[in-house]
Design a protein around this motif. Structure first.
Motif, PDB file in Angstrom:
ATOM      1  N   GLN A 205       5.929  -0.998   6.146  1.00 34.14           N
ATOM      2  CA  GLN A 205       4.875  -2.005   6.077  1.00 34.14           C
ATOM      3  C   GLN A 205       4.456  -2.252   4.626  1.00 34.14           C
ATOM      4  OE1 GLN A 205       3.659  -3.823   8.783  1.00 34.14           O
ATOM      5  NE2 GLN A 205       5.583  -2.931   9.436  1.00 34.14           N
ATOM      6  N   PRO A 206       4.044  -3.522   4.354  1.00 38.35           N
ATOM      7  CA  PRO A 206       3.557  -3.775   2.994  1.00 38.35           C
ATOM      8  C   PRO A 206       2.419  -2.808   2.659  1.00 38.35           C
ATOM      9  CG  PRO A 206       3.331  -5.736   4.398  1.00 38.35           C
ATOM     10  CD  PRO A 206       3.932  -4.671   5.242  1.00 38.35           C
ATOM     11  N   ARG A 207       2.388  -2.407   1.440  1.00 37.73           N
ATOM     12  CA  ARG A 207       1.389  -1.471   0.911  1.00 37.73           C
ATOM     13  C   ARG A 207       1.591  -0.029   1.378  1.00 37.73           C
ATOM     14  NH1 ARG A 207      -4.073  -4.175   2.186  1.00 37.73           N
ATOM     15  NH2 ARG A 207      -2.798  -5.441   3.579  1.00 37.73           N
ATOM     16  N   THR A 208       2.575   0.226   2.264  1.00 39.08           N
ATOM     17  CA  THR A 208       2.919   1.633   2.510  1.00 39.08           C
ATOM     18  C   THR A 208       4.262   1.922   1.849  1.00 39.08           C
ATOM     19  OG1 THR A 208       4.152   1.270   4.565  1.00 39.08           O
ATOM     20  CG2 THR A 208       1.776   1.650   4.757  1.00 39.08           C
ATOM     21  N   TYR A 209       5.101   0.902   1.707  1.00 42.53           N
ATOM     22  CA  TYR A 209       6.432   1.102   1.127  1.00 42.53           C
ATOM     23  C   TYR A 209       6.342   1.051  -0.397  1.00 42.53           C
ATOM     24  CZ  TYR A 209      11.459   0.330   0.366  1.00 42.53           C
ATOM     25  OH  TYR A 209      12.761   0.440  -0.037  1.00 42.53           O
ATOM     26  N   ARG A 210       6.786   2.092  -1.051  1.00 49.02           N
ATOM     27  CA  ARG A 210       6.732   2.213  -2.513  1.00 49.02           C
ATOM     28  C   ARG A 210       5.327   1.917  -3.031  1.00 49.02           C
ATOM     29  NH1 ARG A 210      11.626  -0.865  -5.150  1.00 49.02           N
ATOM     30  NH2 ARG A 210      11.103  -2.517  -3.696  1.00 49.02           N
ATOM     31  N   GLY A 211       4.344   2.603  -2.455  1.00 48.61           N
ATOM     32  CA  GLY A 211       2.954   2.230  -2.715  1.00 48.61           C
ATOM     33  C   GLY A 211       2.220   3.047  -3.749  1.00 48.61           C
ATOM     34  N   SER A 212       2.885   3.967  -4.449  1.00 45.89           N
ATOM     35  CA  SER A 212       2.102   4.835  -5.336  1.00 45.89           C
ATOM     36  C   SER A 212       1.741   4.118  -6.626  1.00 45.89           C
ATOM     37  CB  SER A 212       2.905   6.093  -5.675  1.00 45.89           C
ATOM     38  OG  SER A 212       3.973   5.752  -6.514  1.00 45.89           O
ATOM     39  N   MET A 213       0.751   4.667  -7.317  1.00 44.82           N
ATOM     40  CA  MET A 213       0.381   4.124  -8.629  1.00 44.82           C
ATOM     41  C   MET A 213       1.585   4.202  -9.570  1.00 44.82           C
ATOM     42  SD  MET A 213      -1.907   2.726 -10.382  1.00 44.82           S
ATOM     43  CE  MET A 213      -2.625   2.497 -11.993  1.00 44.82           C
ATOM     44  N   ALA A 214       2.320   5.332  -9.497  1.00 44.85           N
ATOM     45  CA  ALA A 214       3.484   5.466 -10.379  1.00 44.85           C
ATOM     46  C   ALA A 214       4.514   4.380 -10.065  1.00 44.85           C
ATOM     47  CB  ALA A 214       4.105   6.846 -10.222  1.00 44.85           C
ATOM     48  N   ALA A 215       4.763   4.122  -8.756  1.00 46.06           N
ATOM     49  CA  ALA A 215       5.747   3.091  -8.393  1.00 46.06           C
ATOM     50  C   ALA A 215       5.288   1.725  -8.894  1.00 46.06           C
ATOM     51  CB  ALA A 215       5.952   3.065  -6.887  1.00 46.06           C
ATOM     52  N   ASN A 216       3.985   1.463  -8.801  1.00 46.14           N
ATOM     53  CA  ASN A 216       3.469   0.188  -9.314  1.00 46.14           C
ATOM     54  C   ASN A 216       3.682   0.061 -10.816  1.00 46.14           C
ATOM     55  OD1 ASN A 216       2.653  -0.834  -6.955  1.00 46.14           O
ATOM     56  ND2 ASN A 216       0.454  -0.527  -7.261  1.00 46.14           N
TER      57      ASN A 216
END
Ligand code: GDL
Length: 466
Positions: free
Chosen positions: A424-435
């Motif tokens: 789901q959006p915002r659960t997939y690759r959602g970390s601050m580091a990933a951002n």
């Protein structure tokens, strides 16, 4: 093996990474195997042990000291040189008597525990000098050499013949060319540091893909001795998504005679270091050319029994495929590379026209995914936990590929955009580091360029502002 000046060529392990230090059972396991791998050295310098850096002035409490003492005695019995490293550089005042005495007090505590070999580390520290340091020492390098010489002489007077090691502030080619630690740091240390002290070096980079003989010779001229290699090839503390089980490589056997030793600072997770250790040992012993892939396969063969499972057995080809996915910092192993290449080629095309290459991709992905599931059944739970999150992450991505293909082969879905119930959006690759990672595009030459706001990757990150 001994070096040309008669000292022993150091081969072995540095516990010198960031992250959870190894526990006594892991260190005991290392000691059991070390002689078999041809190791003669263990260096104790876990960055996140409070007493190593943050609390370097404080003596060890009783329990900690007893544990260390037991290990030092076991090392001596097992023919392994235990070298104790201290990293006082975060806040030391070089000209302050009390600080030098704090180093001596700590080393004295270690001598009482049976330690004979010592090391001072000045890596990853601010190159700051207090006004009184500047009055006493002409440069940062002179302060380091001065303090190290004094400590070295003190150690020698109480314990002649022990080995003494030093890690400079610029400890790789890139840092030296940026003049970290000040101009001429290495030349100054080379001139002023006692000639019996070994100097660490990690190669052209902190994590060096290749280290040439010419590179080491040039440094040796500057520091007036053979460098001691602190090899970060298998270190993984800088990237929580990876671990490295590929072979020791990118260094030719000729390098050995240019160095005073090779010590590996490997994966933080002790159970993942079998190949790193075994192939380093084989490299140091090898005669003739070095075949890193053959050494890797040999090492996996000997590691395989460690993958005993309560379910379907894991076979050697499975292990090769798995560890090719967790190979070396600068690249995947050949089987993982091949699978990824197929995915890159085929994914933008309609799966109905993929043909035989598509079959290879689907089979490879299914095999790898099934293997990730089977790893949950390993009997050795420490080994499973050490890999755990990275394996889970790989499995999630393989799942996503399979869901994508299933979607495309369902005529009822024709023309609908693909979505996964598990991503789901915002659960997939959602970390601050990933951002934050999405902010950058890294070019082939290493340059980091801010990503354009129009880039779809970046648009995904915008979701997180909602
Ligand atoms: C470093 C650190 C080391 C760390 C490694 C990999 C040296 C001399 N120091 O810079 O503690 O584990 O990088 O991240 O290598």
């Amino acid at each position: 093996m001994s070096t040309t000046n008669g000292t022993t060529f150091l081969t072995g392990v540095i516990e010198g990474f960031y992250g959870t230090p190894w526990n006594p059972a892991e260190r005991a396991d290392l000691l059991d195997h070390a002689p078999g791998w041809g190791f003669n050295t263990y260096l104790h310098g876990p960055k996140d042990d409070l007493h190593h850096r943050a609390l370097w002035r404080e003596p060890y409490g009783r329990a900690h000291a007893e544990t260390l003492g037991r290990f030092i005695r076991s090392c001596a019995e097992g023919g392994i040189r235990f070298i104790y490293a201290l990293g006082p550089g975060l806040d030391i005042r070089y000209a302050h008597r009390g600080d030098v005495e704090a180093i001596l007090r700590r080393f004295s505590q270690l001598m009482d525990l049976g330690c004979r070999d010592f090391c001072l580390l000045f890596d990853d520290i601010p190159d700051v000098m207090y006004p009184e340091d500047r009055e006493r020492w002409a440069s940062f390098a002179s302060a380091h050499a001065g303090v190290a010489n004094e400590v070295f002489r003190w150690v020698q007077s109480r314990n002649p013949g022990g080995r003494f090691l030093f890690c400079p502030t610029p400890y790789c080619g890139r840092m030296a060319s940026r003049q970290l630690g000040g101009p001429d740091y290495l030349a100054t240390v080379g001139r002023e540091l006692d000639a019996q002290i070994d100097i660490f070096w990690t190669g052209p980079e902190i994590v060096s893909e290749e280290i040439s003989v010419a590179h080491i010779r040039e440094l040796a001229r500057l520091i007036r001795r053979k460098p001691l290699l602190w090899d970060n090839l298998h270190a993984n503390d800088y990237d929580g998504h990876r671990f490295f089980c590929g072979p020791y490589s990118g260094r030719s056997p000729e390098l050995r005679s240019e160095l005073s030793g090779i010590l590996t600072n490997p994966n933080t997770e002790y159970p993942l270091n079998r190949v790193a250790f075994e192939t380093l040992g084989a490299f140091v012993r090898c005669e003739g050319a070095w075949d890193s892939r053959a050494a890797y396969l040999e090492s996996l063969r000997s590691w395989l029994p460690g993958f005993a499972s309560v379910g379907k057995p894991i076979e050697l080809p499975d292990l090769v495929l798995l560890m090719d996915c967790f190979y070396l910092p600068y690249g995947l192993g050949p089987e993982a590379k091949e699978l990824f290449r197929l995915a890159v080629d085929l994914m933008p095309r309609d799966p109905s026209g993929w043909g035989q290459a598509g079959e290879r991709l689907r089979t490879g992905v299914a095999r790898l995914r099934e293997l990730c599931v089977r790893l949950t059944e390993l009997r050795d739970r420490s080994l499973f936990s050490a890999m755990g999150r990275r394996i889970w992450e790989l499995r999630e991505e393989l799942d996503l590929l399979e869901r994508y293909w299933a979607w495309h082969s369902d005529p009822a879905r024709k023309g609908q955009p693909f979505a996964s119930d598990f991503h789901q959006p915002r659960t997939y690759r959602g970390s601050m580091a990933a951002n934050l990672q999405r902010l950058w595009v890294q070019r082939d030459d290493g340059a980091l360029v801010p990503r354009s706001p129009a880039d779809p990757e970046f648009a995904t990150a915008q979701l997180f502002f909602r």
